[in-house]
Write a protein that holds these residues in place. Sequence first.
Motif, short mmCIF file in Angstrom:
data_model
loop_
_atom_site.label_atom_id
_atom_site.label_comp_id
_atom_site.label_asym_id
_atom_site.label_seq_id
_atom_site.Cartn_x
_atom_site.Cartn_y
_atom_site.Cartn_z
N ALA A 56 0.83 -1.21 0.00
CA ALA A 56 0.00 0.00 0.00
C ALA A 56 0.86 1.25 0.00
CB ALA A 56 -0.92 0.00 1.22
N ALA A 57 1.91 1.25 0.82
CA ALA A 57 2.78 2.42 0.89
C ALA A 57 3.52 2.64 -0.42
CB ALA A 57 3.78 2.26 2.04
N PHE A 58 4.00 1.55 -1.03
CA PHE A 58 4.74 1.69 -2.28
C PHE A 58 3.84 2.20 -3.40
CE2 PHE A 58 6.79 0.20 -6.17
CZ PHE A 58 8.08 0.67 -5.97
N ARG A 59 2.60 1.70 -3.45
CA ARG A 59 1.68 2.18 -4.47
C ARG A 59 1.32 3.64 -4.25
NH1 ARG A 59 -2.71 -2.71 -5.47
NH2 ARG A 59 -1.41 -3.93 -6.90
N GLU A 60 1.27 4.06 -2.99
CA GLU A 60 0.95 5.45 -2.71
C GLU A 60 2.06 6.38 -3.19
OE1 GLU A 60 -1.19 8.62 -1.62
OE2 GLU A 60 -1.89 6.56 -1.47
N MET A 61 3.31 5.94 -3.08
CA MET A 61 4.43 6.82 -3.41
C MET A 61 4.89 6.71 -4.86
SD MET A 61 7.73 4.88 -1.70
CE MET A 61 6.93 4.49 -0.16
N SER A 62 4.43 5.71 -5.60
CA SER A 62 4.95 5.49 -6.95
C SER A 62 3.83 5.45 -7.98
CB SER A 62 5.75 4.19 -7.00
OG SER A 62 4.91 3.07 -6.80
N ARG A 63 4.21 5.73 -9.22
CA ARG A 63 3.30 5.63 -10.36
C ARG A 63 4.06 5.04 -11.54
NH1 ARG A 63 0.24 6.08 -6.97
NH2 ARG A 63 -1.48 7.55 -6.67
N PHE A 64 3.30 4.39 -12.44
CA PHE A 64 3.89 3.74 -13.60
C PHE A 64 3.17 4.21 -14.85
CE2 PHE A 64 4.94 0.56 -16.67
CZ PHE A 64 6.10 -0.07 -16.25
N VAL A 65 3.92 4.62 -15.86
CA VAL A 65 3.33 5.05 -17.13
C VAL A 65 3.66 3.99 -18.17
CG1 VAL A 65 3.22 6.84 -18.91
CG2 VAL A 65 3.59 7.48 -16.51
N GLU A 66 2.63 3.36 -18.72
CA GLU A 66 2.81 2.30 -19.71
C GLU A 66 3.33 2.86 -21.03
OE1 GLU A 66 1.97 -0.90 -19.15
OE2 GLU A 66 0.56 -0.88 -17.47
N GLN A 67 3.92 1.99 -21.83
CA GLN A 67 4.35 2.40 -23.17
C GLN A 67 3.13 2.76 -24.03
OE1 GLN A 67 6.87 -0.38 -25.19
NE2 GLN A 67 6.98 0.82 -27.06
N ASP A 68 2.10 1.92 -23.98
CA ASP A 68 0.84 2.23 -24.65
C ASP A 68 -0.16 2.59 -23.58
OD1 ASP A 68 1.81 1.59 -27.26
OD2 ASP A 68 1.61 -0.54 -26.77
N ASP A 69 -0.11 3.84 -23.15
CA ASP A 69 -0.89 4.25 -21.99
C ASP A 69 -2.37 4.29 -22.31
OD1 ASP A 69 -1.05 4.96 -19.34
OD2 ASP A 69 -0.97 7.11 -19.75
N ALA A 70 -3.18 3.72 -21.41
CA ALA A 70 -4.63 3.69 -21.61
C ALA A 70 -5.23 5.03 -21.19
CB ALA A 70 -5.24 2.56 -20.77
N LEU A 71 -5.90 5.67 -22.12
CA LEU A 71 -6.59 6.93 -21.85
C LEU A 71 -8.02 6.80 -22.37
CD1 LEU A 71 -3.83 9.44 -23.05
CD2 LEU A 71 -4.39 8.88 -20.68
N ILE A 72 -8.94 7.51 -21.73
CA ILE A 72 -10.34 7.48 -22.16
C ILE A 72 -10.54 8.53 -23.24
CG2 ILE A 72 -12.72 7.85 -21.43
CD1 ILE A 72 -11.97 6.71 -18.73
N GLY A 73 -10.86 8.08 -24.43
CA GLY A 73 -10.91 8.96 -25.59
C GLY A 73 -11.98 10.03 -25.53
#
Length: 647
Positions: free
Chosen positions: A116-133
């Motif tokens: 939980a703590a690691f997820r709170e402090m970190s973020r990951f950006v995918e190569q093909d990032d999912a965005l809502i069009g």
Amino acid sequence: MTSTTSDDSRLDRAPKDTGPVDIERRAVAEAHLQNTTVRNISWRGVTVTVKDRETKLPKAIVENVEGIVEAGEICALMGPSGCGKTTLLNVLASRPTGALKVESTVLVNGVGPSRAAFREMSRFVEQDDALIGALTVRETLNFASRLASTSSLPKRERIARIDGLLDSFGLVEQADTLIGTPIRKGISGGQKRRVGVASQLITSPKILFLDEPTSGLDSAASWEVVNYLKGVAKRNNLIVIASIHQPSTSTFNLFDKLLLLSAGKTHYFGPVAVVGPHYNSLGLELPLQVNPAEFLLELVNVDFAATRHRRLEQMQHAWAASRRAAELAAAVADVEAKGAALSSFSDTTLELAAAEKRPSAPSLVLTLLHRSFVKSYRDVVVYGIRLAMYTGLAIMMGTVWLRLGADQSSIIPLTNAIFFGSAFMSFMAVAYCPAFLEDYEQFLKEKRNGLYGATELVISNFLIGTPYLFVFSVVFSAISYWLSNFQPTARAFFTWVLWLFLDLLAAEGLVVLVTSAFPVFVIALALVAFANGLWMSVDGFMVPPTVLNVFYRYVFHFWDYQKYVFENMMVNEFADRVYACASASLPGGDCQCMWQTDLADQCLIRGQGVLDQYGYRPGYMGKDVGIMMGIIAGYRIAAWLVLKLKR
């Protein structure tokens, strides 16, 4: 984070409280938390083993990699294709790798934080990032902020952060432009990459992982993105680790540190400015007026010359024996030693932060509902196309089965119309697959970043879809029911609407379940179509329940939601209706009724006689509604379990 796993979990689980946390301890932890920052992330002994496709034997694709990145630094992971960059990045970010075995020690400030703590402090950006069009650029950042811990910030401060990011990423002019859907054109691919990075930075992470953040960008846009990341890292003590492929010279020089991989092994780790002297010492001088990144990638590439393998082994051994490698190992060990004394206290404070900053479940559901609502009316793929399809289907059905009379010649057409209306309305729910796939990809990204889980998605998805499905049921029924001349009473009409509504709820639940389990459009489409074909075959129309063989009757028939819809629509039409025998006016006055009932002497057919051939009886509507609600809930619960287990 020390682990040897089969990829189930590479983070220590949150410590369990042995008793209530007293007020003094919480106050001390909160006071310490105000000054607690992520000073560094370090890793050692990272080894990832997979099964070789050809030999079927274990094969290490990442082997004994170590490194350390300090707050404010931006580190590049480089190497030829297939060298293990993305796999290593996933291990560092505690994400699934699909590997046979993962061994790693990944520490923050020298200690292993909880998941939980690691997820709170970190973020990951995918190569093909999912965005809502269907969202605009500004809305994308706004919803990302509301789903994260920054939701607790005052609205004015959130808006200021969004405006700052839009300006820094050169997206001010595109702020109110849609990301883009298959039907409506939006921003460019390069701008989408910048939005993807910005949507993670808005959540104020301490560690940011990026998989190929400059993919699809030209050299100028790549430099702008990396230059901004460098500035943010310096100003906010952010740690940035990015896998990157063949950057330009100017972009390459922006990085503070470089981890160069080849065949999963470290060939260099350290400051970018020192990589030249390191290879000069090996007699491999970096040529002038040549992009150093390209030179290094060519140097460690193993794909095109078998004679390079020996030289690559020599370079790797030279790195392992170098003074800089020894200094790196010492630095990692020193950080770990210093962090050991604070392990329990640091983990507690980080865990308190994660728990107290995270938005509540109702708040997350409302945010997802708001986002889904915006998407639902902007993107015609979600519900607009289905409304047009159902309206067209209603007009077609009403005009084909037009004004059927109350005589025996209409009984079979009415039965066919009931089957057609219910079965094809259910079948057309397959059109929801593309829209849910977009939600699914977004969910995976946000779940892995610790923003919300399967519960919030399933609840919000059900709530947003229910009103639309009710509208579809009313529109379809208002057109087709009266044109076809089903039983002309208000009670019968609204009973029809009820069963059509339950039919669509179950059908959409099936789509959500299948698409969650098999999130590939063609596969999901085929499986949903197959399931609907099965339900049509055993619902009682094609083969009456009194004739259906035992296997299909007991294995599929009783939990086929179309069975309950068809049965109750038949009861709704025929239970209280009487039909004239068509032969009553023939010479001689003989009356020939196709169904013999107690009204045969009056040259009439009681509708119950039609129901008897199917074994249907009125009086079970309440029970059947309960069964339908159970099936609808069952599909959603099954989808929740599938999503819960998704890594």
